[in-house]
Design an enzyme around this catalytic site. Structure first.
Site, PDB file in Angstrom:
ATOM      1  N   LYS A   1     -17.890 -73.039   3.864  1.00  0.00           N
ATOM      2  CA  LYS A   1     -18.865 -73.350   4.926  1.00  0.00           C
ATOM      3  C   LYS A   1     -18.960 -72.116   5.819  1.00  0.00           C
ATOM      4  O   LYS A   1     -18.127 -71.893   6.689  1.00  0.00           O
ATOM      5  CB  LYS A   1     -18.395 -74.563   5.730  1.00  0.00           C
ATOM      6  CG  LYS A   1     -19.510 -75.436   6.277  1.00  0.00           C
ATOM      7  CD  LYS A   1     -20.279 -74.841   7.434  1.00  0.00           C
ATOM      8  CE  LYS A   1     -19.555 -74.825   8.750  1.00  0.00           C
ATOM      9  NZ  LYS A   1     -20.304 -74.031   9.775  1.00  0.00           N
TER      10      LYS A   1
ATOM     11  N   GLU B   1      -6.352 -67.978  11.270  1.00  0.00           N
ATOM     12  CA  GLU B   1      -6.323 -66.738  12.034  1.00  0.00           C
ATOM     13  C   GLU B   1      -7.269 -66.954  13.206  1.00  0.00           C
ATOM     14  O   GLU B   1      -8.469 -67.133  13.019  1.00  0.00           O
ATOM     15  CB  GLU B   1      -6.801 -65.603  11.133  1.00  0.00           C
ATOM     16  CG  GLU B   1      -6.589 -64.255  11.731  1.00  0.00           C
ATOM     17  CD  GLU B   1      -7.568 -63.276  11.134  1.00  0.00           C
ATOM     18  OE1 GLU B   1      -7.851 -63.343   9.928  1.00  0.00           O
ATOM     19  OE2 GLU B   1      -8.062 -62.465  11.907  1.00  0.00           O
TER      20      GLU B   1
ATOM     21  N   CYS C   1     -11.771 -60.142  15.925  1.00  0.00           N
ATOM     22  CA  CYS C   1     -10.603 -60.751  16.562  1.00  0.00           C
ATOM     23  C   CYS C   1      -9.524 -59.719  16.874  1.00  0.00           C
ATOM     24  O   CYS C   1      -8.649 -59.961  17.683  1.00  0.00           O
ATOM     25  CB  CYS C   1     -10.041 -61.858  15.686  1.00  0.00           C
ATOM     26  SG  CYS C   1      -9.663 -61.285  14.027  1.00  0.00           S
TER      27      CYS C   1
ATOM     28  N   GLU D   1      -9.951 -64.783  25.986  1.00  0.00           N
ATOM     29  CA  GLU D   1     -10.657 -63.962  24.998  1.00  0.00           C
ATOM     30  C   GLU D   1     -12.149 -63.948  25.336  1.00  0.00           C
ATOM     31  O   GLU D   1     -12.749 -65.003  25.527  1.00  0.00           O
ATOM     32  CB  GLU D   1     -10.458 -64.524  23.596  1.00  0.00           C
ATOM     33  CG  GLU D   1     -11.093 -63.646  22.538  1.00  0.00           C
ATOM     34  CD  GLU D   1     -10.960 -64.196  21.129  1.00  0.00           C
ATOM     35  OE1 GLU D   1     -10.638 -63.417  20.227  1.00  0.00           O
ATOM     36  OE2 GLU D   1     -11.171 -65.419  20.937  1.00  0.00           O
TER      37      GLU D   1
HETATM   38  O1  6OD Z   1      -9.546 -57.418   7.585  1.00  0.00           O
HETATM   39  C1  6OD Z   1      -9.131 -58.528   7.346  1.00  0.00           C
HETATM   40  O2  6OD Z   1      -8.571 -58.830   6.299  1.00  0.00           O
HETATM   41  C2  6OD Z   1      -9.281 -59.588   8.355  1.00  0.00           C
HETATM   42  N1  6OD Z   1      -8.735 -60.783   8.043  1.00  0.00           N
HETATM   43  C3  6OD Z   1      -9.952 -59.361   9.513  1.00  0.00           C
HETATM   44  C4  6OD Z   1     -10.150 -60.335  10.507  1.00  0.00           C
HETATM   45  C5  6OD Z   1     -10.922 -60.095  11.561  1.00  0.00           C
HETATM   46  C6  6OD Z   1     -11.224 -61.114  12.538  1.00  0.00           C
HETATM   47  O3  6OD Z   1     -12.181 -61.044  13.275  1.00  0.00           O
END
Ligand code: 6OD
Length: 469
Positions: A168, A242, A276, A368
């Site tokens: 999604k 994450e 992030c 944030e």
């Molecule tokens: O580069 C990556 O593998 C990753 N998981 C980046 C995440 C970024 C979040 O905004």
């Protein structure tokens, strides 16, 4: 009109919603919105495909991952165009980071999975070993900031581990996922292995709660993460999250100042600050503080602007600019809306912004923001710098700028963050564990950690009988 992709087929069901070009605010596409029936259909398709896909030898699944990487290469320009239309990302970044990472994700996890040994233990006539089984149907919930990079980052290990998926994407950025659906069909991927449904958070909620969804992987806000966590708690579904960040950058007096300033520019303003991992709190040794601030503020006015993803997100970022002022900040650069005098004036831009003078307890320094903005504060000692960096409820990433090797290791090891970069930012080795501590997430993906999440070990123990003497 974008349609869902279910069981290998386009599915035009559900009412439709518009997607806006963040550069101009104009509608770029209409998209079908998944209703409960569509969600159920997608999960059923994934479940029907799960048995054969799981039974396939891992080497064959790795072959499929390589074919998908080739499919991305073949549709590279279409993916770039779709990603830019939805996000307004710079062309260069999309061509060198977002879409190539999709290719790298599929290739890397093909290799990692195909070469992974199983565990085996032998002790006093007892042999134990493990076999890993896929979880079944995985819900993959993807955010709008790095839509293709993050979708493929989750898809590749989930699929190569033998799971089928229902993806999604964010309602704001469905375009590259729709091209990916087409290339799955073009590659002849078995129907139902990858299913993609479009819609808002309500569709994601139906998906994660579906009883036949066995696990959820999500990248996005901490607020949405906690909602998902509560929704799946009573079915004890594995989750990998994450989440948000309020990442610190520490600039020591022994740094290479040119590199530190350029590194800060990159870590604060890349993707319009909508990563992030972006730095929102910079702490700089008092002896170089004024110089650093002046240089960062000057560079902030030169960076290529990228719009916020939506009018609503722009309002949120601007509300923090106003908050900074009301909390007593000194604005060193930006703080407002740029005026172009052309079609971009109806888009969702904000000025790259640098502020200083706020307390660590201000809302600006605790929450944030997810825009092209940072607060800069001075520190006097290494211990104070570590305390300042750790004084956040979040703990995703941190960045250090120093030429002192001992200090680099010493400080890096004391930071409460899942990722620490030294004299660089967002440099990735796809084999490394990736994720955050505290409110920044739960679990780690990356390399074999991804394979651990997307599969479960069964331990098999055999007692080896000794022949009679
Ligand atoms: O580069 C990556 O593998 C990753 N998981 C980046 C995440 C970024 C979040 O905004």
């Amino acid at each position: 009109m974008l349609t869902h992709f279910i069981g290998g087929q386009p599915v035009a069901a559900g009412k439709t919603f518009p997607v806006h070009d963040p550069v101009t605010g104009a509608v770029v596409r209409q998209v079908h919105e998944a209703d409960p029936e569509v969600v159920d259909r997608a999960v059923r398709a994934a479940r029907e495909a799960a048995r054969d896909w799981a039974a396939m030898p891992v080497g064959e699944r790795a072959g499929w991952m390589r074919r998908l990487a080739e499919g991305i290469e073949a549709r590279f320009d279409d993916l770039v165009a779709a990603e830019i239309a939805d996000t307004g990302k710079p062309l260069d970044q999309t061509r060198t980071l977002d879409i190539p990472r999709g290719i790298a994700n599929f290739r890397a996890f093909a290799e990692i999975a195909a070469q992974r040994p199983e565990d085996a233990f032998h002790l006093s006539g007892v042999l134990s070993y493990t076999v890993r089984r896929p979880l079944g149907v995985v819900a993959v919930i993807v955010p709008w900031n790095l839509p293709f990079l993050l979708m493929t980052w989750k898809l590749a290990p989930a699929l190569v581990s033998g799971n089928t998926v229902v993806v999604k994407p964010s309602e704001q950025t469905p375009g590259s996922a729709a091209v990916f659906a087409e290339l799955c069909a073009e590659a002849g991927l078995p129907p139902g292995v990858v299913n993609i449904i479009f819609g808002y958070g309500s569709a994601g909620q139906l998906l994660v709660e579906h009883p036949w969804v066995n696990a959820v992987t999500f990248t996005g806000s901490t607020a949405t993460g906690t909602t998902i966590m509560k929704s799946v708690a009573d079915r004890v579904k594995p989750i990998s999250f994450e989440l948000g960040g309020k990442n610190a950058g520490l600039v020591f007096e022994d740094c290479d100042l040119d590199k530190a300033v350029e590194g800060a520019v990159k870590s604060v303003f890349t993707n319009g600050g909508q990563v992030c991992l972006c730095t929102e709190r910079l702490y700089v040794h008092r002896s170089i503080f004024e110089d650093f601030c002046a240089r960062l503020a000057a560079r902030a006015q030169e960076v290529e602007l990228q719009p916020m993803i939506s009018a609503e997100h722009r309002e949120k970022v601007l509300s923090y600019y106003a908050l900074a002022r009301s909390e007593g900040a000194k604005v060193l650069a930006g703080g407002s809306v740029p005026v172009f005098g052309d079609h971009r004036d109806s888009g969702y831009f904000v000025e790259p912004t640098v502020v200083t003078g706020l307390s660590e307890w201000s809302r600006f320094n605790r929450e944030e923001i997810f825009g092209p903005v940072c607060h800069v504060a001075p520190f006097d000692s290494e211990a104070e710098a570590v305390d300042l960096a750790n004084g956040s409820e979040y703990g995703l990433a941190a960045t250090l700028w120093t030429t002192n090797l001992d200090r680099a290791h010493r400080v890096a090891q004391r930071l409460e963050a899942g990722l620490v970069w030294v004299n660089t930012w967002y440099l990735r080795d796809l084999r490394t564990p990736f994720g955050g501590v505290k409110l920044s997430g739960i679990g780690r993906e990356g390399g074999t950690r991804s394979l651990d999440f997307y599969s479960e070990p069964t331990t098999i123990t055999i007692k080896l009988e000794q022949p009679d003497a």
